[in-house]
Design an enzyme around this catalytic site. Structure first.
Site, short mmCIF file in Angstrom:
data_model
loop_
_atom_site.label_atom_id
_atom_site.label_comp_id
_atom_site.label_asym_id
_atom_site.label_seq_id
_atom_site.Cartn_x
_atom_site.Cartn_y
_atom_site.Cartn_z
N CYS A 98 -17.20 -7.71 -17.16
CA CYS A 98 -17.06 -6.65 -16.16
C CYS A 98 -15.61 -6.51 -15.69
O CYS A 98 -15.17 -5.43 -15.32
CB CYS A 98 -17.99 -6.91 -14.97
N HIS A 349 -19.07 -10.53 -9.53
CA HIS A 349 -19.10 -9.31 -10.33
C HIS A 349 -17.94 -8.41 -9.93
O HIS A 349 -17.57 -8.33 -8.76
CB HIS A 349 -20.44 -8.59 -10.09
#
Length: 1057
Positions: A98, A349
């Site tokens: 990510c 994340h």
């Protein structure tokens, strides 16, 4: 419907009154439950397996009634993978990528960078045959193709695995996003600098590069020394600050250089107090501000995240921070915010908020998902609600509340990078915001879009086929399910229940009907399998076999009378067993009169158990076998009801009734104590249950072969005892370990000693102690101590150094006895000779055969190599206290085995000169005995030859005795010292930089060196001294979240590998 067990009992209740020879058709149908009433829908929650007529709950519910056509397929609508109008394209997260996706989206929205990349020369793409897949190679080619797909693809998201693979990134490991940004831009700058087009060579510098200088001013003479430098992002410390202005101010603030940090002034030609500060001279078009959220925590040895709130403006004026050049544009507009969600630096994340340069709309890019913000304003939203990422509720309570932000400002505790672009003038031409995809790239995008449309069409066709197939199956099931129930008095067949379920389960392909597993040994339907089959009408069975095939078909003629008769016999015998057991128990107590039969005592004690298990085995026979023949014992687990009859340990012995009185030659055993006589009446009853059991009358003679062997064994034992006594008398001192010669002090009165393997002496002593249980020793086996050339493998010095633990020394008189009693392949002796020289008398030692130096050197080399090339070996780490002494207790750790503790208790006081294995680095602790050369143990001093066996005849334990304050670690020779320190950190909670390690007084400092090169061998003891013991290690949360330290981008394409 009654439970399955009740149905089973009811099916065989008739056996109590019907003998096997009287079985009729009605009894067979009862056993196969042909006439059990069928269940009605709604009456059963699930299918009744014990009832072959129950057709409820086999999967028919899904087909009866109206069915939504979406239930006939599990294929998602392909249009859900299609890009919506006026939206951007997402990027697939390949595991932990990510952080890559966020930067790719930010750079894609940098129109100048995208336009420049499209201009890069790409002959491979321009000349590519459109009929094959295009595979980019260079970084520019990958970015070109990726940006073209992000711009004009019809897909909702695309796969960046080509670029990630080209960079050599580990998709399963999350990396430092800020470091990735620096390395990737540096790599891209180097790649673009090689382009032939001059306008492309400095794209990265024009977009991202600014200039500042470090200016040092001497306090004595006032001389200023500037050091110019370039930057691609400003790294701003956020600790202790609330807003972006404070962070930039601290970055540029003046620093004092005094004390040990004084500056050498070239004018003064000496060290002087000075001041140093950073001066900004020029700013790039795109200003990257790195908020240093991930900092190194010295206490844990790992990075941690700072969750400090920082406010930042949508419009940033950098004018007050610039030195000179007031004509350049200094007002910037916020264009992107990169967010890290999570409390740990090693997990969480990454997402990006990016402003569309064409429409000024804000979008949130979260891998495949893209969300447009309302009202053309940045909305961080739940990105700031990191409470859901916290480890516990207490951590949440300690988090500061989000401060109020003024208009035009935003506040975040998760933003780690801010991207600002220089403010454009209002009269800028709209065409500047339009970036067209070059024709050669658009061809490749069109081909990918064509493949996507083909995939969508294929998925739609598959959905349609599944729906059509499901509708046809629906009609078939509705038609056949009505025909399935068998009517009373009408023909029927049995069909496997599992096949019917799979036929009604649309998710599996329907195969042909297979009834072969339901057959008994007679080729008919096994009575025990009727619960796994269903009785269906003949018309329904004919339709099923016609459409799906298979077999064998099982109709009413497949009911097996033989199996029912066998089951009837077994059940009747089981009912009779308890009565026969009581009668036999009374009969064996009576005095024997008349002819008797031999029965094993163990068999007689456990005959009811054996009979019961044999009957149960017969009852559970499979279709391929009628079970074992009667008289053979079962191999199944003992029945608990009768378990106490058979003493524990006899299960392995009792496999066949009466087998314990059967000798290996098939005759009557000579061990009369294991058998007894029973009357013929008792034997008749036992014979009914064990017709194949061995039978011996009381007049049967014991096996003559066994009697002959028994006599021979007795004769051999007598000879062995005499031999052992004779050898013991002749070698009494050797047996009792008395008056043994040693090499440390050569015995007077002899100039020669003889050598034999210690293994020979140990085996000989076993025979002397237990002559009837051990085999006599026939040969000495001195070849074990010789090389292939016949030379001796040890020197006098090496024997002093530890090799003597593998040999035994003999007096000449003892050698004469051994030479007579045993076969000697090669005598080995060691000689002592004295020589007088002008300087005095010297003693020399020699061996016969002489030492083979070639093999000796090879042996030492192999030994040293083995010590340096081990894997999965054990070493011990001991923590030392301030006075440099090891933490040592008088007793072993509580987790030591009982045998080790006993050996420690039995150990007598150590003799002077003996080494303590707890503190010396000998090989005695190794599980595999390794011979050592003289140099290895030289530091420990000479060792007596008798160190293997202690006074009193008690052998000392050679296993490592683990002490308190010591821990065992599993390591390999090719492991680095740094990796060992990580293991020690987890074991002792001491950070690697606080560890001082040593072995044998030698400090271990080179973290990159392997353990083998540092001299760490199996069973080594490494001393650990901690510089700064840390009291509270509960704060080391990140340490236990990762197994190994972050390795960064070592070995990837970002570093040129």
């Amino acid at each position: 419907m009654a439970p399955r067990l009740q149905l089973e009992k009811a099916a065989w209740r008739w056996v109590e009154t019907v003998k096997p020879e009287d079985i009729g058709r009605e009894h067979i149908e009862l056993a196969y439950r042909v006439n059990v009433p069928a269940c009605k829908r709604g009456a059963c929650r699930r299918n009744c397996k014990g009832n072959p007529n129950c057709l409820v709950g086999i999967g028919e519910q899904a087909w009866l009634g109206e069915i939504d056509e979406n239930a006939f397929h599990n294929i998602d609508d392909p249009n859900s993978e299609r890009r919506d109008k006026n939206t951007f394209v997402g990027l697939t997260n390949l595991g932990a990528t990510c952080y890559v996706n966020t930067f790719l989206q930010v750079w894609f929205h940098n129109l100048e960078l995208r336009r420049s990349l499209y201009l890069c020369h790409n002959s491979r793409a321009q000349e590519h045959n459109i009929d094959s897949d295009y595979e980019p190679q260079s970084i520019c080619e990958h970015l070109q193709y990726l940006f073209a797909l992000l711009q004009n693809s019809n897909r909702r998201y695309i796969d960046p695995s080509g670029l990630v693979k080209a960079l050599g990134l580990d998709t399963g490991q999350q990396q430092d996003a800020q470091e990735f940004s620096k390395l990737f831009l540096s790599l891209l700058e180097d790649t673009l600098s090689k382009q032939k087009n001059p306008s492309l060579q400095n794209v990265i510098q024009e977009q991202f590069c600014g200039q500042f200088s470090y200016v040092t001013v001497c306090n004595q003479c006032g001389r200023a020394s500037p050091l110019p430098s370039r930057f691609y992002e400003l790294e701003l410390n956020i600790q202790g600050h609330k807003n972006l202005t404070e962070c930039v101010t601290e970055f540029l603030k003046e620093e004092k250089l005094d004390g040990d940090n004084r500056y050498f002034c070239e004018s003064c030609q000496s060290k002087q107090n000075a001041t140093r500060r950073i001066k900004l001279h020029s700013l790039p078009r795109t200003l990257n501000l790195q908020l240093m959220r991930f900092v190194f925590d010295r206490q844990t040895g790992h990075k941690k995240k700072l969750n400090t709130f920082i406010s930042f403006p949508e419009q940033l004026d950098m004018g007050p921070f610039l030195e000179g050049k007031q004509d350049q544009k200094c007002v910037y507009e916020l264009s992107a915010v990169l967010i890290h969600r999570g409390v740990s630096a090693y997990s969480g994340h990454y997402i990006a908020h990016v402003k569309d340069a064409r429409t000024s709309d804000w979008y949130k890019f979260n891998d495949e998902e893209i969300e447009k913000m309302e009202g053309k304003k940045l909305q961080l939203g739940i990105e700031e609600d990191i409470g859901e990422w916290q480890e516990n509720a207490e951590t949440v309570k300690t988090q500061a509340r989000k401060p109020k932000c003024s208009k035009g400002y935003h506040c975040s505790r998760n933003a780690y990078m801010l991207v600002y672009k220089v403010q454009e003038e209002e009269n800028v031409e709209p065409s500047r915001n339009i970036v067209a995809v070059p024709a050669f790239l658009q061809r490749l995008v069109d081909r990918d879009n064509h493949k996507f449309e083909e995939w969508c069409t294929e998925m739609a066709d598959m959905r349609k086929q599944s729906v059509d197939k499901g509708k046809a199956k629906h009609e078939e099931v509705k038609e056949l399910y009505e025909l399935l129930p068998a009517r009373d008095g009408q023909p029927y067949e049995f069909v496997p229940l599992e096949w019917l379920k799979k036929w009604l389960d649309d998710s599996t392909a329907t195969k042909e009907i297979d009834s072969s597993l339901f057959l008994c040994s007679h080729g008919k339907l096994h009575p025990d399998k009727v619960g796994d089959a269903k009785r269906v009408s003949l018309p329904a069975a004919q339709l099923l076999y016609q459409r799906y095939g298979g077999g064998p078909r099982l109709d009413d003629s497949s009911l097996c009378k033989d199996c029912v008769g066998q089951r009837c016999r077994v059940l009747r015998l089981k009912n009779q067993l308890n009565e026969d057991y009581r009668e036999v128990s009374n009969l064996v107590k009576r005095t024997l009169s008349g002819e008797g039969y031999w029965v094993g005592k163990a068999s007689l004690r456990s005959w009811r158990q054996l009979a019961l298990e044999q009957l149960e085995e017969d009852e559970q026979e499979t279709k391929h076998s009628n079970g074992q023949t009667n008289g053979r014992g079962p191999h199944s687990t003992n029945n608990k009801e009768y378990g106490p009859e058979l003493p524990e340990g006899n299960e392995e012995v009792m496999k066949t009734f009466n087998e314990e009185i059967l000798c290996s030659h098939g005759g009557l055993s000579i061990l009369e104590a294991e058998r007894r006589l029973v009357s013929s009446e008792v034997w008749t009853k036992l014979r009914a249950y064990f017709p194949k059991a061995p039978e011996f009358t009381q007049h049967q003679e014991p096996c003559s072969q066994c009697l002959t062997l028994e006599q021979e064994e007795k004769d051999n034992e007598a000879v062995s005892k005499m031999m052992a006594q004779d050898q013991k008398n002749q070698l009494l001192n050797l047996f009792q370990e008395k008056n043994r010669p040693t090499l440390t002090k050569w015995p007077q009165g002899t100039d020669v000693l003889y050598i034999v393997p210690l293994f020979f002496v140990d085996e000989w002593k076993k025979f002397i102690r237990r002559p009837t249980k051990s085999s006599p020793v026939s040969s000495v086996g001195n070849s074990l101590l010789l090389c292939p050339h016949g030379g001796f493998m040890f020197t006098y010095d090496s024997l002093l150094g530890g090799d003597a633990q593998h040999i035994a020394l003999l007096w000449p008189s003892e050698w004469d006895v051994i030479s007579r009693l045993f076969i000697v392949d090669q005598p080995i002796s060691i000689h002592c000779s004295s020589h007088t020289t002008p300087t005095g008398s010297t003693t020399q030692y020699s061996t016969q055969p002489e030492l083979c130096w070639e093999c000796r050197e090879g042996f030492i080399f192999q030994q040293q190599r083995d010590l340096r090339e081990y894997t999965q070996a054990t070493i011990y780490v001991r923590k030392v206290i301030e006075d440099k002494r090891m933490i040592k207790e008088a007793v072993p750790e509580m987790n030591a085995s009982s045998s080790e503790a006993e050996e420690e208790r039995e150990e007598p006081p150590k003799v002077d000169g003996e080494r303590d294995p707890d503190f010396s680095q000998s090989e005695d602790g190794a599980k595999r005995v390794k011979l050592s050369d003289g140099t290895t143990a030289a530091a420990s001093g000479p060792v007596p030859v008798t160190n293997v066996v202690k006074p009193g005849g008690i052998r000392r334990s050679t296993r490592h005795r683990k002490l308190r304050g010591e821990k065992a670690l599993i390591v390999s020779a090719n492991q680095t010292l740094k990796e060992l320190k990580i293991q020690i950190m987890h074991a002792f909670s001491v950070a690697p930089f606080d560890q001082n390690l040593s072995i044998d007084g030698k400090c271990l400092t080179d973290d990159s060196a392997t353990l083998g090169s540092l001299g760490v061998i199996p069973e080594s003891i490494i001393c650990l001294k901690a510089d700064e013991p840390i009291a509270d290690y509960a704060a080391m949360d990140d340490v236990y979240q990762v197994g190994m330290p972050e390795e960064g981008f070592k070995g990837t394409g970002l570093l040129g590998h």
